[in-house]
Motif scaffolding. Structure first.
Motif, mmCIF file in Angstrom:
data_model
loop_
_atom_site.group_PDB
_atom_site.id
_atom_site.type_symbol
_atom_site.label_atom_id
_atom_site.label_comp_id
_atom_site.label_asym_id
_atom_site.label_seq_id
_atom_site.Cartn_x
_atom_site.Cartn_y
_atom_site.Cartn_z
ATOM 1 N N VAL A 1 0.843 -1.208 0.000
ATOM 2 C CA VAL A 1 0.000 0.000 0.000
ATOM 3 C C VAL A 1 0.876 1.256 0.000
ATOM 4 O O VAL A 1 0.664 2.179 -0.785
ATOM 5 C CB VAL A 1 -0.950 0.009 1.220
ATOM 6 C CG1 VAL A 1 -1.584 1.384 1.405
ATOM 7 C CG2 VAL A 1 -2.022 -1.060 1.067
ATOM 8 N N TYR B 1 -6.935 3.212 1.911
ATOM 9 C CA TYR B 1 -5.900 4.008 2.592
ATOM 10 C C TYR B 1 -5.947 5.451 2.082
ATOM 11 O O TYR B 1 -5.941 6.402 2.854
ATOM 12 C CB TYR B 1 -4.545 3.376 2.301
ATOM 13 C CG TYR B 1 -3.339 3.998 2.977
ATOM 14 C CD1 TYR B 1 -2.747 3.383 4.072
ATOM 15 C CD2 TYR B 1 -2.768 5.174 2.501
ATOM 16 C CE1 TYR B 1 -1.624 3.923 4.676
ATOM 17 C CE2 TYR B 1 -1.651 5.726 3.098
ATOM 18 C CZ TYR B 1 -1.069 5.099 4.180
ATOM 19 O OH TYR B 1 0.044 5.631 4.774
ATOM 20 N N ARG C 1 0.513 3.699 -3.238
ATOM 21 C CA ARG C 1 -0.526 4.728 -3.132
ATOM 22 C C ARG C 1 -0.109 6.002 -3.867
ATOM 23 O O ARG C 1 1.066 6.291 -4.021
ATOM 24 C CB ARG C 1 -0.829 5.041 -1.668
ATOM 25 C CG ARG C 1 0.240 5.857 -0.998
ATOM 26 C CD ARG C 1 -0.123 6.082 0.445
ATOM 27 N NE ARG C 1 0.879 6.871 1.128
ATOM 28 C CZ ARG C 1 0.858 8.197 1.206
ATOM 29 N NH1 ARG C 1 -0.116 8.876 0.651
ATOM 30 N NH2 ARG C 1 1.810 8.846 1.840
ATOM 31 N N SER D 1 -7.111 -2.204 -0.588
ATOM 32 C CA SER D 1 -6.374 -1.600 0.533
ATOM 33 C C SER D 1 -5.815 -0.233 0.156
ATOM 34 O O SER D 1 -5.879 0.715 0.934
ATOM 35 C CB SER D 1 -5.193 -2.485 0.956
ATOM 36 O OG SER D 1 -5.617 -3.760 1.325
ATOM 37 N N ILE D 2 -5.263 -0.159 -1.061
ATOM 38 C CA ILE D 2 -4.656 1.098 -1.509
ATOM 39 C C ILE D 2 -5.710 2.201 -1.559
ATOM 40 O O ILE D 2 -5.534 3.291 -1.017
ATOM 41 C CB ILE D 2 -3.976 0.922 -2.885
ATOM 42 C CG1 ILE D 2 -2.837 -0.102 -2.782
ATOM 43 C CG2 ILE D 2 -3.462 2.261 -3.413
ATOM 44 C CD1 ILE D 2 -2.319 -0.600 -4.127
#
Ligand SMILES: [Zn+2]
Length: 466
Positions: A262, A314, A266, A310-311
């Protein structure tokens, strides 16, 4: 090699340079990288003991590879990183559409040229990035795209259809002496699978009924969802046999690996004037949500839950924290529990439910968030040791939180409640109000999820009390 680069076939011969087939080139460079302890697959996290040994063995064996895995398991990145195994550049006949080897050209145009110009034939140097081709298999891809077609302009110039010089080469011949990857191979039509097999195995291409011999040297790799791949009839057997190696990919096994990916992937903005800080427990919650989603019976596991979930989550909680900082004029953006409901928007598109009810999706995501916060909280705290804090709520104490509440107001709670400062210190590694506020929310939500505190929505605000 590049300091005295040959410019003609004659100079190339004089230099002693010997082009090698693609599989030998990749194998030779791979062995050198292993010897020098170089990172062969930079940016690939968590595959060191599982996927990478399989890929390395396949290349050492000169086998074409198919990557089997659910979405978002770094298959594309793995395939693209095979470029690292190619020479920095190789000589090709200048002007050739299919990167012909100057010492052994296969296309008619080059053979004719070399016959006429001999050692004076000009060569060019092709960088490795240009020796990689990829295509997402979709039902509308035609033979013309991948293999080739008759070029009507060349026919109009007076060439005969049976003449190889009338061909407009497709993607695979243009990746001659390179690596070609097909994503989602089972989606390729049977007709194209046959064409692909003939090209790879028999060195034949058939265009509009004409057979042309084209002994291409291409390292082929492909990706597929495991279920599509094993599905009978989705891939013709001879093509399946063609792939010497199958490498099964997987999602990050540990929360730490998920977080590392991540942070690597990101989106970052260089122009931001804000100071951002994402507490470790918030990172763990985001990764935990995805890990729980990958085990949830409500979610379709055949399509999987990508690391991209998840990325995106976040990025979303961080953005909500930035939005708060801008609105309230705070200097530091720190995501906290009250930012988590916003991940509905970034999670929805990345999971497929087993059933199709919109109301259910909201509940599934809410439950994932709750379970993730609970799991992470219980890794940091033992609830039994927090009874002192809980007891103060019994005396009528309550705390109000909201994602747009300023951080300083949380500092009052800290002062009023005995023992909370020390509890918060376990996860807050600075005394800045924004960090403390986030930690206070984490503790309160953790106590609520452990059934030690009630949580109520009052006039659009969240209140924790006994
Ligand atoms: Zn050529």
């Amino acid at each position: 090699m590049s300091k005295n680069k040959a410019r003609t076939i004659g100079e190339l011969k004089a230099s002693g340079y010997q082009p090698v087939p693609i599989r030998e080139e990749m194998r030779r460079n791979l062995i050198a990288m292993i010897k020098e302890k170089k990172n062969i697959f930079p940016g690939i996290i968590g595959f060191d003991d599982t996927v990478i040994p399989q890929v390395v063995n396949a290349i050492l064996s000169g086998q074409d590879i198919i990557f089997l895995g659910e979405r978002g398991q770094a298959k594309s990145r793995l395939m693209r990183s095979l470029i690292n195994l190619l020479d920095e550049e190789i000589p090709v006949i200048k002007g050739c559409e299919i990167n012909d080897n100057p010492l052994a050209p296969i296309c008619k145009w080059c053979r004719k040229k070399v016959a006429e110009e001999g050692d004076a034939t000009e060569i060019a140097w092709l960088p490795r990035e240009e020796r990689y081709g990829e295509k997402l298999a979709t039902p509308d891809i035609a033979i013309a795209d991948l293999i080739g077609d008759v070029d009507p302009i060349k026919v109009a110039e007076g060439r005969y259809l049976s003449d190889e010089l009338t061909i407009h080469y497709g993607l695979i011949p243009r990746t001659h002496r390179g690596i070609f990857c097909i994503n989602e191979l089972p989606d390729l039509t049977d007709r194209l699978q046959v064409g692909l097999f003939n090209l790879m195995e028999e060195s034949d291409i058939q265009i509009r009924g004409y057979r042309i011999r084209l002994p291409l040297d291409v390292f082929l790799c492909a990706s597929a969802n495991p279920e599509d791949y094993t599905n009978r009839g989705r891939i013709i057997t001879p093509l399946k046999d063609r792939f010497g190696a199958q490498a099964r990919t997987h999602y990050p096994v540990t929360i730490e690996d998920e977080i590392t990916i991540v942070e690597q992937e990101r989106r970052q903005f260089s122009s931001d004037e804000f100071e951002c800080y994402v507490p470790q427990y918030m990172k763990e919650i985001i990764a935990e949500i995805t890990h729980l989603a990958r085990k949830s019976p409500d979610i379709n596991q055949r399509s999987g839950v990508s690391v991209r979930a998840s990325i995106a989550n976040y990025e979303t909680i961080l953005s909500n924290a930035i939005r708060r900082a801008v609105k309230l004029g705070e200097k530091l953006a720190v995501p906290r529990i009250s930012d988590l409901p916003y991940i509905h928007s970034s999670t929805s598109g990345k999971i497929e439910l087993e059933s199709f009810e919109e109301t259910k999706e909201e509940k599934v995501i809410d439950d994932l968030i709750k379970k993730a916060v609970l799991n992470v909280f219980n890794r940091y705290y033992q609830v039994a040791k927090l009874e002192g804090v809980v007891a103060q709520f019994s005396g009528g104490f309550s705390v109000e939180v909201s994602d747009m509440k300023n951080a300083k107001s949380y500092m009052h709670n800290i002062k009023e409640m005995m023992g909370l400062t020390n509890v918060v210190k376990v996860v807050a590694d600075s005394e800045r109000p924004e960090t403390i506020a986030a930690a206070v929310e984490f503790v309160l939500e953790g106590l609520h999820l452990n059934k030690r505190l009630n949580k109520a929505r009052v006039d659009g605000k969240t209140v924790y009390r006994r």
